[in-house]
Each structure stands twice: as C-alpha cells, then as structure tokens.
Design a protein around this motif. Sequence first.
Motif, PDB file in Angstrom:
ATOM      1  N   ALA A   1       0.847  -1.205  -0.058  1.00  0.00           N
ATOM      2  CA  ALA A   1      -0.133   0.036   0.026  1.00  0.00           C
ATOM      3  C   ALA A   1       0.653   1.289  -0.076  1.00  0.00           C
ATOM      4  O   ALA A   1       0.417   2.249  -0.757  1.00  0.00           O
ATOM      5  CB  ALA A   1      -0.945   0.062   1.274  1.00  0.00           C
ATOM      6  N   LEU A   2       2.037   1.195   0.633  1.00  0.00           N
ATOM      7  CA  LEU A   2       2.920   2.352   0.613  1.00  0.00           C
ATOM      8  C   LEU A   2       3.678   2.580  -0.737  1.00  0.00           C
ATOM      9  O   LEU A   2       3.643   3.686  -1.106  1.00  0.00           O
ATOM     10  CB  LEU A   2       3.984   1.840   1.798  1.00  0.00           C
ATOM     11  CG  LEU A   2       5.235   2.933   1.769  1.00  0.00           C
ATOM     12  CD1 LEU A   2       4.758   4.416   2.496  1.00  0.00           C
ATOM     13  CD2 LEU A   2       6.213   2.619   2.555  1.00  0.00           C
ATOM     14  N   TYR A   3       3.934   1.530  -1.373  1.00  0.00           N
ATOM     15  CA  TYR A   3       4.458   1.673  -2.800  1.00  0.00           C
ATOM     16  C   TYR A   3       3.255   2.412  -3.722  1.00  0.00           C
ATOM     17  O   TYR A   3       3.649   3.268  -4.382  1.00  0.00           O
ATOM     18  CB  TYR A   3       4.742   0.380  -3.392  1.00  0.00           C
ATOM     19  CG  TYR A   3       4.961   0.412  -4.786  1.00  0.00           C
ATOM     20  CD1 TYR A   3       6.443   0.406  -5.170  1.00  0.00           C
ATOM     21  CD2 TYR A   3       4.137  -0.105  -5.749  1.00  0.00           C
ATOM     22  CE1 TYR A   3       6.845   0.542  -6.335  1.00  0.00           C
ATOM     23  CE2 TYR A   3       4.387   0.010  -7.048  1.00  0.00           C
ATOM     24  CZ  TYR A   3       5.937   0.327  -7.608  1.00  0.00           C
ATOM     25  OH  TYR A   3       6.133   0.141  -8.779  1.00  0.00           O
ATOM     26  N   ASP A   8       1.206   7.002  -6.440  1.00  0.00           N
ATOM     27  CA  ASP A   8       0.112   7.769  -6.672  1.00  0.00           C
ATOM     28  C   ASP A   8       0.238   9.274  -6.416  1.00  0.00           C
ATOM     29  O   ASP A   8      -0.529  10.037  -6.600  1.00  0.00           O
ATOM     30  CB  ASP A   8      -1.166   7.413  -5.949  1.00  0.00           C
ATOM     31  CG  ASP A   8      -2.017   6.330  -6.341  1.00  0.00           C
ATOM     32  OD1 ASP A   8      -1.480   5.889  -7.623  1.00  0.00           O
ATOM     33  OD2 ASP A   8      -2.814   5.699  -5.530  1.00  0.00           O
ATOM     34  N   GLY A   9       1.359   9.417  -5.777  1.00  0.00           N
ATOM     35  CA  GLY A   9       1.743  11.022  -5.009  1.00  0.00           C
ATOM     36  C   GLY A   9       1.017  11.374  -3.859  1.00  0.00           C
ATOM     37  O   GLY A   9       0.824  12.349  -3.548  1.00  0.00           O
ATOM     38  N   ASN A  10       0.350  10.540  -2.968  1.00  0.00           N
ATOM     39  CA  ASN A  10      -0.613  10.326  -1.951  1.00  0.00           C
ATOM     40  C   ASN A  10       0.590  10.347  -0.782  1.00  0.00           C
ATOM     41  O   ASN A  10       0.714   9.462  -0.130  1.00  0.00           O
ATOM     42  CB  ASN A  10      -1.584   9.502  -1.855  1.00  0.00           C
ATOM     43  CG  ASN A  10      -2.658   9.658  -0.806  1.00  0.00           C
ATOM     44  OD1 ASN A  10      -2.299  10.440   0.048  1.00  0.00           O
ATOM     45  ND2 ASN A  10      -3.662   9.069  -1.004  1.00  0.00           N
ATOM     46  N   PHE A  14       8.820  11.602   3.134  1.00  0.00           N
ATOM     47  CA  PHE A  14       7.245  11.600   2.590  1.00  0.00           C
ATOM     48  C   PHE A  14       6.557  12.945   3.089  1.00  0.00           C
ATOM     49  O   PHE A  14       5.733  13.533   2.347  1.00  0.00           O
ATOM     50  CB  PHE A  14       6.685  10.363   3.097  1.00  0.00           C
ATOM     51  CG  PHE A  14       6.967   8.982   2.908  1.00  0.00           C
ATOM     52  CD1 PHE A  14       7.614   8.952   1.416  1.00  0.00           C
ATOM     53  CD2 PHE A  14       6.953   7.985   3.633  1.00  0.00           C
ATOM     54  CE1 PHE A  14       7.924   7.795   0.924  1.00  0.00           C
ATOM     55  CE2 PHE A  14       7.383   6.542   3.161  1.00  0.00           C
ATOM     56  CZ  PHE A  14       7.929   6.442   2.150  1.00  0.00           C
ATOM     57  N   ARG A  15       6.892  13.482   4.222  1.00  0.00           N
ATOM     58  CA  ARG A  15       6.457  14.707   4.535  1.00  0.00           C
ATOM     59  C   ARG A  15       6.682  15.782   3.749  1.00  0.00           C
ATOM     60  O   ARG A  15       5.982  16.815   3.872  1.00  0.00           O
ATOM     61  CB  ARG A  15       6.739  15.021   6.190  1.00  0.00           C
ATOM     62  CG  ARG A  15       6.350  13.910   7.168  1.00  0.00           C
ATOM     63  CD  ARG A  15       5.563  14.702   8.347  1.00  0.00           C
ATOM     64  NE  ARG A  15       4.696  13.451   8.839  1.00  0.00           N
ATOM     65  CZ  ARG A  15       5.055  13.020  10.069  1.00  0.00           C
ATOM     66  NH1 ARG A  15       6.226  13.394  10.650  1.00  0.00           N
ATOM     67  NH2 ARG A  15       4.169  12.163  10.657  1.00  0.00           N
ATOM     68  N   ALA A  16       7.808  15.645   3.028  1.00  0.00           N
ATOM     69  CA  ALA A  16       8.379  16.843   2.133  1.00  0.00           C
ATOM     70  C   ALA A  16       7.475  16.929   0.999  1.00  0.00           C
ATOM     71  O   ALA A  16       7.556  18.194   0.201  1.00  0.00           O
ATOM     72  CB  ALA A  16      10.000  16.707   1.956  1.00  0.00           C
ATOM     73  N   ALA A  42      10.518  11.259  -2.605  1.00  0.00           N
ATOM     74  CA  ALA A  42       9.864  10.146  -1.901  1.00  0.00           C
ATOM     75  C   ALA A  42       9.887   8.888  -2.541  1.00  0.00           C
ATOM     76  O   ALA A  42      10.271   7.920  -1.757  1.00  0.00           O
ATOM     77  CB  ALA A  42       8.214  10.530  -2.019  1.00  0.00           C
ATOM     78  N   ARG A  43      10.125   8.776  -3.723  1.00  0.00           N
ATOM     79  CA  ARG A  43      10.486   7.382  -4.544  1.00  0.00           C
ATOM     80  C   ARG A  43      11.992   7.140  -4.091  1.00  0.00           C
ATOM     81  O   ARG A  43      12.196   5.654  -3.882  1.00  0.00           O
ATOM     82  CB  ARG A  43      10.374   7.607  -5.946  1.00  0.00           C
ATOM     83  CG  ARG A  43       9.065   7.863  -6.481  1.00  0.00           C
ATOM     84  CD  ARG A  43       8.856   7.917  -7.811  1.00  0.00           C
ATOM     85  NE  ARG A  43       7.582   7.996  -8.353  1.00  0.00           N
ATOM     86  CZ  ARG A  43       7.116   7.846  -9.503  1.00  0.00           C
ATOM     87  NH1 ARG A  43       7.764   7.278 -10.604  1.00  0.00           N
ATOM     88  NH2 ARG A  43       5.676   7.628  -9.720  1.00  0.00           N
ATOM     89  N   ALA A  44      12.790   7.995  -3.927  1.00  0.00           N
ATOM     90  CA  ALA A  44      14.390   7.593  -3.420  1.00  0.00           C
ATOM     91  C   ALA A  44      14.090   7.191  -2.043  1.00  0.00           C
ATOM     92  O   ALA A  44      14.689   5.959  -1.714  1.00  0.00           O
ATOM     93  CB  ALA A  44      15.038   8.833  -3.524  1.00  0.00           C
ATOM     94  N   ALA A  45      13.084   7.812  -1.228  1.00  0.00           N
ATOM     95  CA  ALA A  45      13.047   7.195   0.249  1.00  0.00           C
ATOM     96  C   ALA A  45      12.346   5.597   0.191  1.00  0.00           C
ATOM     97  O   ALA A  45      12.846   4.880   0.883  1.00  0.00           O
ATOM     98  CB  ALA A  45      12.216   8.146   1.018  1.00  0.00           C
TER      99      ALA A  45
END
Length: 168
Positions: A70-72, A77-79, A124-126, A132-135
């Motif tokens: 779900a995280l992926y 989705d950019g959510n 993710f918060r940024a 986010a993808r790198a993280a």
Amino acid sequence: MPRPLALAAALLALGLGLAPAPTSAQAQTPPDPNNWLLNAPDDTTRFRLLQGQASGFHVSMQIVGQRYQALYDAVADGNFDLAAYQWEKIRETIVAGYQRRPRRQANADKEFVQKVYEPVLAAFRARDAARARAAFGEARAACMACHEAERVAFMNDQPLFRRTAAWP
Ligand code: HEC
C-alpha cells in the motif's frame, strides 16, 4: 443416622464448602465452548492461550507486507499523506512484533528503526515525488537487509519485492 451425627455431617459439609448437588437443569447445560478463555481453569492457562493466539513475528510481517504494498501504491499515486501513514503503521507493527519475539529486536532496530525510519518519514512529509521515490527505495533495501541479517533471505525472492523495485 442418629440426629446429632447427621447434624455434624451437614456442618462438616458446609465447612468444607461442598456445593449442593447441581439441579438437573444445571447439570444438563454444558459450558459454551466459545468461551475458550472463560472456560480455562485459571489465569495462567488463559495467558498461555492468549500468547498462543497472539502468534509470532510472521503475523506482524504479513501485515507489514500488505502495508508495504500500500505504501508503494501511495508513493506511485503521489499520495504522500497516505505514504506517511502507512510508514508509521509499518514501524508500529514491527515494534509490536518484536515485543512478542524479542530475538528479532536487535536487527530490526539496527536495519530499520534507527537507520531508515526517520529520514524516510521526513521524505514523505516533504511531498516531493522524486524524494519520496528515493526514500521508498531505502525502505525496501532496509526490509531486505533485515531478512538477510535474520537468515530469511529467501523472503526477498518474491513478487512483492520484485514489483516494488521500479516505478510504473
Ligand atoms: C527483524 C528484521 C526484519 C525487518 C526490519 C523486516 N522483516 Fe520481514 N521478516 C523478518 C523475518 C525474521 C521473517 C520471517 C518470519 C518468521 O519466521 O516468523 C520475515 C518475513 C516477512 C514476510 C513473509 C511473512 C509471511 O509469513 O508470509 C514478508 C512479506 C516480509 N517479511 C516483509 C517485510 C517488509 C515489506 C519489510 C519492510 C517494510 C520487512 N519485512 C522488514 C524480519 C524482518
């Protein structure tokens, strides 16, 4: 039985706390088998039963696996709010898992809690898609590193980790 003796026997029975014979209605009602905890003879037995039902680390890992998928999806989705939410729940689930299986704690803390949890959450918060993808890639690597450290490297060879190696 002479009367004084009968009286003594009755008092003795009372003193011993002997229960009167059950009425026929009581005798016929078996305990409800669904009361698997209440029917246990004592609390130690009940705690053993509860421990058994709480199960081991694998149950936590199954949940983590679902949340990781779900995280992926959330990152794809950019959510980012959903991504941060799933990430927090993944950490909670891992920590709850090693409360039940303390031998898993050292590697979980080393590879996951201390190494990647905070930086990945901050990414993710940024709310930046590339960050986010790198993280997420760091998160994936941490999961797999712990599987190696825990000698279950075969866990890494499954579609869950292959699917999440690249972005759509
Ligand atoms: C302690 C380090 C550790 C970390 C961190 C860790 N795992 Fe695991 N994982 C394990 C162990 C150990 C098992 C095997 C469980 C068992 O034998 O009880 C496992 C099993 C699994 C399973 C199979 C569960 C099953 O029974 O079907 C999945 C899926 C999984 N992990 C996903 C992940 C994902 C995704 C992450 C990262 C978000 C992760 N794991 C992080 C140690 C870890």
